[in-house]
Motif scaffolding. Structure first.
Motif, mmCIF file in Angstrom:
data_model
loop_
_atom_site.group_PDB
_atom_site.id
_atom_site.type_symbol
_atom_site.label_atom_id
_atom_site.label_comp_id
_atom_site.label_asym_id
_atom_site.label_seq_id
_atom_site.Cartn_x
_atom_site.Cartn_y
_atom_site.Cartn_z
ATOM 1 N N SER A 270 2.674 5.786 -0.464
ATOM 2 C CA SER A 270 4.030 5.115 -1.003
ATOM 3 C C SER A 270 3.780 4.451 -2.277
ATOM 4 C CB SER A 270 4.591 4.207 0.089
ATOM 5 O OG SER A 270 3.832 3.053 0.178
ATOM 6 N N ARG A 271 4.976 4.353 -2.898
ATOM 7 C CA ARG A 271 4.584 3.923 -4.314
ATOM 8 C C ARG A 271 4.234 2.257 -4.477
ATOM 9 N NH1 ARG A 271 9.469 4.077 -8.685
ATOM 10 N NH2 ARG A 271 8.658 2.287 -10.382
ATOM 11 N N PRO A 272 2.998 2.047 -5.143
ATOM 12 C CA PRO A 272 2.950 0.555 -5.100
ATOM 13 C C PRO A 272 3.415 -0.127 -6.117
ATOM 14 C CG PRO A 272 0.797 1.961 -6.033
ATOM 15 C CD PRO A 272 2.195 2.841 -5.784
ATOM 16 N N PRO A 273 3.649 -1.475 -6.278
ATOM 17 C CA PRO A 273 4.188 -2.011 -7.385
ATOM 18 C C PRO A 273 3.443 -1.626 -8.741
ATOM 19 C CG PRO A 273 3.451 -3.788 -5.912
ATOM 20 C CD PRO A 273 3.146 -2.381 -5.198
ATOM 21 N N SER A 274 3.888 -1.777 -9.845
ATOM 22 C CA SER A 274 3.128 -1.592 -11.235
ATOM 23 C C SER A 274 2.506 -2.884 -11.672
ATOM 24 C CB SER A 274 3.959 -1.192 -12.167
ATOM 25 O OG SER A 274 4.923 -2.053 -12.431
ATOM 26 N N VAL A 275 1.434 -3.020 -12.348
ATOM 27 C CA VAL A 275 0.378 -4.269 -12.366
ATOM 28 C C VAL A 275 0.698 -4.564 -13.828
ATOM 29 C CG1 VAL A 275 -1.651 -5.063 -12.706
ATOM 30 C CG2 VAL A 275 -1.098 -3.093 -11.026
ATOM 31 N N SER A 276 1.346 -5.784 -14.003
ATOM 32 C CA SER A 276 1.472 -6.310 -15.303
ATOM 33 C C SER A 276 0.906 -7.823 -15.488
ATOM 34 C CB SER A 276 2.903 -6.144 -16.111
ATOM 35 O OG SER A 276 3.665 -5.456 -15.431
ATOM 36 N N ASP A 277 0.393 -8.286 -14.341
ATOM 37 C CA ASP A 277 0.416 -9.522 -14.237
ATOM 38 C C ASP A 277 -1.128 -10.025 -13.993
ATOM 39 O OD1 ASP A 277 0.631 -12.405 -14.742
ATOM 40 O OD2 ASP A 277 1.604 -12.720 -12.737
ATOM 41 N N PHE A 278 -2.166 -10.295 -14.892
ATOM 42 C CA PHE A 278 -3.412 -10.350 -14.254
ATOM 43 C C PHE A 278 -4.130 -11.287 -15.133
ATOM 44 C CE2 PHE A 278 -2.483 -6.577 -16.606
ATOM 45 C CZ PHE A 278 -3.291 -6.802 -17.953
ATOM 46 N N ASP B 211 -3.230 0.874 -6.058
ATOM 47 C CA ASP B 211 -2.359 -0.286 -6.768
ATOM 48 C C ASP B 211 -2.868 -0.856 -8.044
ATOM 49 O OD1 ASP B 211 -4.266 -1.035 -5.351
ATOM 50 O OD2 ASP B 211 -3.195 -2.739 -4.309
ATOM 51 N N ARG B 212 -4.158 -0.146 -8.461
ATOM 52 C CA ARG B 212 -4.759 -0.712 -9.631
ATOM 53 C C ARG B 212 -4.983 0.147 -10.664
ATOM 54 N NH1 ARG B 212 -8.509 -4.515 -8.419
ATOM 55 N NH2 ARG B 212 -7.824 -6.544 -7.110
ATOM 56 N N GLU B 213 -4.513 1.430 -10.642
ATOM 57 C CA GLU B 213 -5.211 2.576 -11.787
ATOM 58 C C GLU B 213 -4.592 2.064 -12.904
ATOM 59 O OE1 GLU B 213 -7.109 4.902 -10.906
ATOM 60 O OE2 GLU B 213 -7.124 4.965 -8.828
ATOM 61 N N VAL B 214 -3.517 1.462 -13.031
ATOM 62 C CA VAL B 214 -2.822 1.120 -14.460
ATOM 63 C C VAL B 214 -2.539 -0.125 -14.774
ATOM 64 C CG1 VAL B 214 -1.009 1.925 -15.951
ATOM 65 C CG2 VAL B 214 -1.694 3.612 -14.135
ATOM 66 N N PHE B 215 -3.005 -0.779 -15.625
ATOM 67 C CA PHE B 215 -2.839 -2.023 -16.197
ATOM 68 C C PHE B 215 -2.001 -2.142 -17.363
ATOM 69 C CE2 PHE B 215 -6.224 -5.292 -14.180
ATOM 70 C CZ PHE B 215 -5.942 -4.574 -12.792
ATOM 71 N N ASN B 216 -0.562 -2.699 -17.413
ATOM 72 C CA ASN B 216 0.191 -2.515 -18.597
ATOM 73 C C ASN B 216 0.060 -4.073 -19.183
ATOM 74 O OD1 ASN B 216 2.340 -0.811 -18.159
ATOM 75 N ND2 ASN B 216 2.071 -1.671 -16.089
ATOM 76 N N ASP B 217 -0.300 -3.904 -20.574
ATOM 77 C CA ASP B 217 -0.920 -5.024 -21.283
ATOM 78 C C ASP B 217 -0.387 -4.958 -22.761
ATOM 79 O OD1 ASP B 217 -2.278 -7.312 -21.619
ATOM 80 O OD2 ASP B 217 -4.025 -6.448 -21.366
ATOM 81 N N GLN B 218 -0.724 -6.084 -23.302
ATOM 82 C CA GLN B 218 -0.431 -6.180 -24.772
ATOM 83 C C GLN B 218 -1.656 -6.461 -25.705
ATOM 84 O OE1 GLN B 218 3.236 -8.124 -26.552
ATOM 85 N NE2 GLN B 218 3.981 -8.239 -24.103
#
Lengths: 215, 141
Positions: free
Chosen positions: B77-85, B124-131
């Protein structure tokens, strides 16, 4: 590593839970479009046909990275794996460094790179060099064009030199360390580390670099 | 008379019951067999349709990757996306990460950041959204 701005929209990418030909499919939170992880291309949804820009990046070990990026920062969460370490021999795992240039694609296998740490090559007419620093298992592709000069590189006695000026170059950063070129920087190209078989599936027309090639 | 008329009627009833039972069995057993065969066939048909679909849509030189050849399969199932770390400085990173751990490193407009592969792994960790360096990026490999 992708840029996530597409047509003025900032996308938040994540895992869709789907696989396509065994390869990850990403989804963006804003439009629900589905993206091929390996191709960086939208395959379904409102953004179909769009492509993500690949940001050139480097996989190396922490020791090498922090020595070259003293002011750099580290993204951190508790580990979800422990196996990704230099010296753990990924050399026979079928991994390679691939590049797409003007619709042409090529992959350089880590096993070959270990024996050939500096490869002068060309793709779609673009002169490039593949560097492999075995100690950190760090593979990079750089343009060989500096100003208007095309350099060619050799590797001997643990040093990478260009034939034109005999300057020495760092295999991981592509920076000239000494010689007439000192301070100059080769332009990193957006190489992608991929499983070789997956690369060949997703780039059916790819060429594969073989050691007997003399570019 | 009562006895002679009632006796054959009991026998007749028993015969009727037996005939009915045999007839029911004759209809029910093949029907049940047919249903189970049909279900089996249906299952196999759906299985072969799936494998046929996968073979038909397998990407190749003749059928290169494209929206037309895109046939993904939902496996988790689709995990939430990761933008907070947390983002650590090199100083803060000491004692957390080890020297031989591989990192995905990037430099944009003079700013550098590393993403450890041992952190960037798992559905749930493959993609980290960042700036970074003024750009929005997705750290993934």
């Amino acid at each position: 590593m992708y840029a996530t701005e597409v047509e003025g929209k900032n996308l938040t990418l994540g895992v869709s839970g789907m696989l396509w030909e065994g390869s990850l499919v990403m989804v963006d939170q804003e439009t629900g479009s589905l993206w091929s992880h390996l191709l960086g291309a939208c395959m379904k949804g409102p953004l179909v046909g769009k492509e993500l820009e690949v940001i050139p990046s480097l996989i190396t070990d922490w020791k090498s990275w922090k020595a070259r990026n003293a002011k750099g920062s580290l993204a951190w969460l508790p580990r979800s794996a422990i196996r990704y370490r230099s010296g753990s021999s990924r050399l026979d795992a079928g991994l390679g460094l691939g590049l797409v240039e003007e619709g042409e694609s090529r992959i350089w296998d880590f096993g070959f790179l270990a024996a050939h740490p500096v490869i002068n090559d060309k793709l779609a007419g673009r002169p490039l060099v593949v560097f492999f620093d075995l100690s950190a298992e760090a593979a990079s592709i750089f343009s060989r064009l500096v100003d208007d000069q095309v350099l060619s590189f050799t590797f001997s006695e643990n040093q990478c030199l260009d034939n034109e000026t005999e300057s020495s170059w760092d295999l991981q950063t592509g920076a000239a360390l000494s010689g007439p070129m000192q301070g100059r920087q080769l332009t990193r190209l957006p190489g992608i580390i991929s499983d070789g078989a997956a690369w060949e599936t997703f780039h059916p027309k790819t060429t594969v670099w073989l050691p007997d090639e003399k570019p | 008379m009562v006895e002679t008329t009632s006796k054959p009627s009991v026998v007749k009833r028993m015969v009727r019951l037996v005939v009915l039972a045999v007839l029911s069995a004759a209809v029910a057993v093949p029907a049940a067999l047919a249903i189970s065969k049909w279900q089996d066939w249906q299952f196999r048909a759906s299985e072969s349709a799936l494998s046929l679909a996968m073979t038909e849509h397998a990407i190749s030189l003749e059928n290169p990757p494209s929206p037309e050849s895109f046939f993904p399969m939902q496996v988790v199932s689709r995990p939430p996306s990761v933008s907070d770390f947390p983002i650590l400085s090199a100083e803060e990173a000491k004692g957390k990460i080890e020297d031989n751990e591989l990192v995905l490193g990037v430099t944009i407009n003079g700013e550098s950041r590393a993403y450890p592969l041992n952190v960037l792994t798992g559905p749930d960790r493959e993609v980290f959204n960042d700036q970074l360096g003024g750009r929005r990026i997705a750290a993934t490999w």
